[in-house]
Enzyme design. Structure first.
Site, PDB file in Angstrom:
ATOM      1  N   LYS A  37       0.853  -1.202   0.000  1.00  0.00           N
ATOM      2  CA  LYS A  37       0.000   0.000   0.000  1.00  0.00           C
ATOM      3  C   LYS A  37       0.885   1.246   0.000  1.00  0.00           C
ATOM      4  O   LYS A  37       2.109   1.148   0.206  1.00  0.00           O
ATOM      5  CB  LYS A  37      -0.921  -0.020   1.215  1.00  0.00           C
ATOM      6  N   TYR A 255      17.190  31.069   4.344  1.00  0.00           N
ATOM      7  CA  TYR A 255      16.052  31.774   4.956  1.00  0.00           C
ATOM      8  C   TYR A 255      16.248  31.914   6.458  1.00  0.00           C
ATOM      9  O   TYR A 255      16.665  30.977   7.138  1.00  0.00           O
ATOM     10  CB  TYR A 255      14.759  30.986   4.737  1.00  0.00           C
TER      11      TYR A 255
HETATM   12  C1  PLP Z   1      -3.594  -5.043   8.443  1.00  0.00           C
HETATM   13  C2  PLP Z   1      -2.121  -4.877   8.177  1.00  0.00           C
HETATM   14  N1  PLP Z   1      -1.361  -5.962   8.034  1.00  0.00           N
HETATM   15  C3  PLP Z   1      -0.032  -5.865   7.794  1.00  0.00           C
HETATM   16  C4  PLP Z   1       0.590  -4.636   7.707  1.00  0.00           C
HETATM   17  C5  PLP Z   1       2.084  -4.563   7.483  1.00  0.00           C
HETATM   18  O1  PLP Z   1       2.703  -4.023   8.619  1.00  0.00           O
HETATM   19  P1  PLP Z   1       4.290  -3.848   8.678  1.00  0.00           P
HETATM   20  O2  PLP Z   1       4.628  -2.829   7.657  1.00  0.00           O
HETATM   21  O3  PLP Z   1       4.546  -3.351  10.063  1.00  0.00           O
HETATM   22  O4  PLP Z   1       4.860  -5.176   8.391  1.00  0.00           O
HETATM   23  C6  PLP Z   1      -0.172  -3.481   7.863  1.00  0.00           C
HETATM   24  C7  PLP Z   1       0.475  -2.164   7.797  1.00  0.00           C
HETATM   25  O5  PLP Z   1       0.039  -1.162   8.231  1.00  0.00           O
HETATM   26  C8  PLP Z   1      -1.572  -3.593   8.098  1.00  0.00           C
HETATM   27  O6  PLP Z   1      -2.338  -2.512   8.243  1.00  0.00           O
END
Ligand code: PLP
Length: 360
Positions: A37, A255
């Site tokens: 994601k 700045y």
């Molecule tokens: C439901 C779920 N599973 C797995 C993950 C993966 O987590 P990580 O990046 O800590 O491995 C996430 C990440 O936010 C998540 O929301």
């Protein structure tokens, strides 16, 4: 645009494959859903998914929109939609694109009753203590029975999510595992609980599918110890030296004139700033690496550039590349300077920075 002047995030595919191997070594009996994601945690979903498609068993993204873009990359693996559905019509989108949504609230089970399209796979989410998404034990059991009978659901899998698995030997996490086992162990369905931290610290939580995100990108969610686990950073963020300046003692930089030269100095201007996702707050505490030497950031970081002290780097030239994060400084180190975590550092990197395959 002159491509030669671009900043870039180099993506190391060999490190990515190495990190998948680390997951498989730690969880040898589980199938692997790679969490990609937020543009693969800033790494470029397309580059990552194309590379991993033949190495992993599925992918997870947050939303239906991300799932559809992932299908357009020509990925045939199962796709898990972690945040589930926002309205009933999204069941049809799931069917059309073969997306497997997480059903985390009971109102979504009611939507299925109204859905008349072809069957889809779904993940049913139990709230084991995170209290963000997921059903109570009563809702979960009722939903499991209803989905099991529905003609519109082909396969139901069971899942939950950890709140603090990065703390080894923590009672809260032990309790999350036992709550999940209590509700799910006897049900005839595949199960998934472990994120990166749990893959590393909680072998009892691996079940049928593990869901690594951060560790795939070579970063330990424990804040330290990535190399002890054999993880290798996948991204190196590089910025170009776009000018060199020579200061006398007493001159100020940038700045607000927040930095005054204490001696004669040579300063390099890097063409990267907070408009690219770098952190303005780290001025004065962070460094870049140029020619394998630390170049401390001095003066305020602006939208498109920052200044670093290169007085001691003899061979510096305009056009040289500086490393903002990668092996050194690590993403974790930048996160510490910025008072945040590695997840935010990676996800903030803006679209202005070109992602390129650096190493096959
Ligand atoms: C439901 C779920 N599973 C797995 C993950 C993966 O987590 P990580 O990046 O800590 O491995 C996430 C990440 O936010 C998540 O929301």
């Amino acid at each position: 645009m002159n491509a030669a002047w671009k900043n870039r995030a180099l993506i190391n595919l060999s490190a990515l494959r190495n990190n998948v191997n680390v997951v498989q070594r730690l969880a040898p009996k589980s199938r692997l859903v790679a969490v990609v994601k937020a543009n693969a945690y800033g790494h470029d979903m397309e580059i990552v998914v194309r590379e991993l498609s033949s190495w992993v068993d599925g992918f997870a993204v947050a939303s239906i929109e991300e799932g559809i873009s992932l299908r357009e990359i020509d990925c045939e693996r199962p796709l898990m939609i972690l945040s589930g559905l926002c309205n009933p019509s999204q069941f049809t989108l799931c069917a059309d694109n073969r997306l497997d949504p997480v059903i985390h609230s009971f109102h979504q089970v009611d939507w299925i009753n109204a859905y008349t399209g072809p069957p889809i796979n779904a993940w049913l989410k139990f709230n084991s203590g995170m209290n963000r998404l997921g059903m109570t034990p009563e809702e979960f059991m009722k939903a499991y029975r209803m989905l099991g009978k529905s003609r519109h659901i082909e396969n139901v899998r069971l899942m939950s999510h950890f709140a603090m698995a990065e703390e080894p030997d923590n009672d809260f996490t032990k309790n999350q595992i036992s709550e999940f086992e209590r509700i799910a162990l006897d049900l005839e369905a595949e199960k998934s609980l472990a994120n990166s931290a749990a893959i590393m610290c909680w072998p009892d939580s691996h079940f049928d599918w593990v869901r690594p995100g951060l560790m795939l990108y070579g970063i330990s969610p424990l804040g330290t110890g990535a190399t002890d686990y054999g993880l290798r950073p996948v991204m190196e963020l590089q910025a170009k030296v776009i000018s060199l300046q020579y200061l006398k003692q007493g001159d100020t930089i940038g700045y607000g004139r927040t930095y005054t030269a204490t001696r004669s100095m040579r300063i390099a201007n890097l063409g990267i700033g907070y408009g690219d996702g770098y952190f303005r707050v780290v001025s004065g505490s962070a460094y870049a690496r140029i020619h394998n030497q630390n170049a401390p950031i001095v003066g305020r970081i602006s939208m498109d550039s920052m200044t670093v002290d290169v007085s001691h780097i003899r061979q510096i030239r305009e056009g040289d590349m500086a490393v903002l994060w990668g092996e050194s400084p690590s993403v974790d180190q930048v996160a510490k300077w910025a008072g945040t975590n590695a997840y935010e550092v990676l996800c903030r990197l803006s679209a202005r920075v070109q992602r390129e395959i650096g190493c096959e």
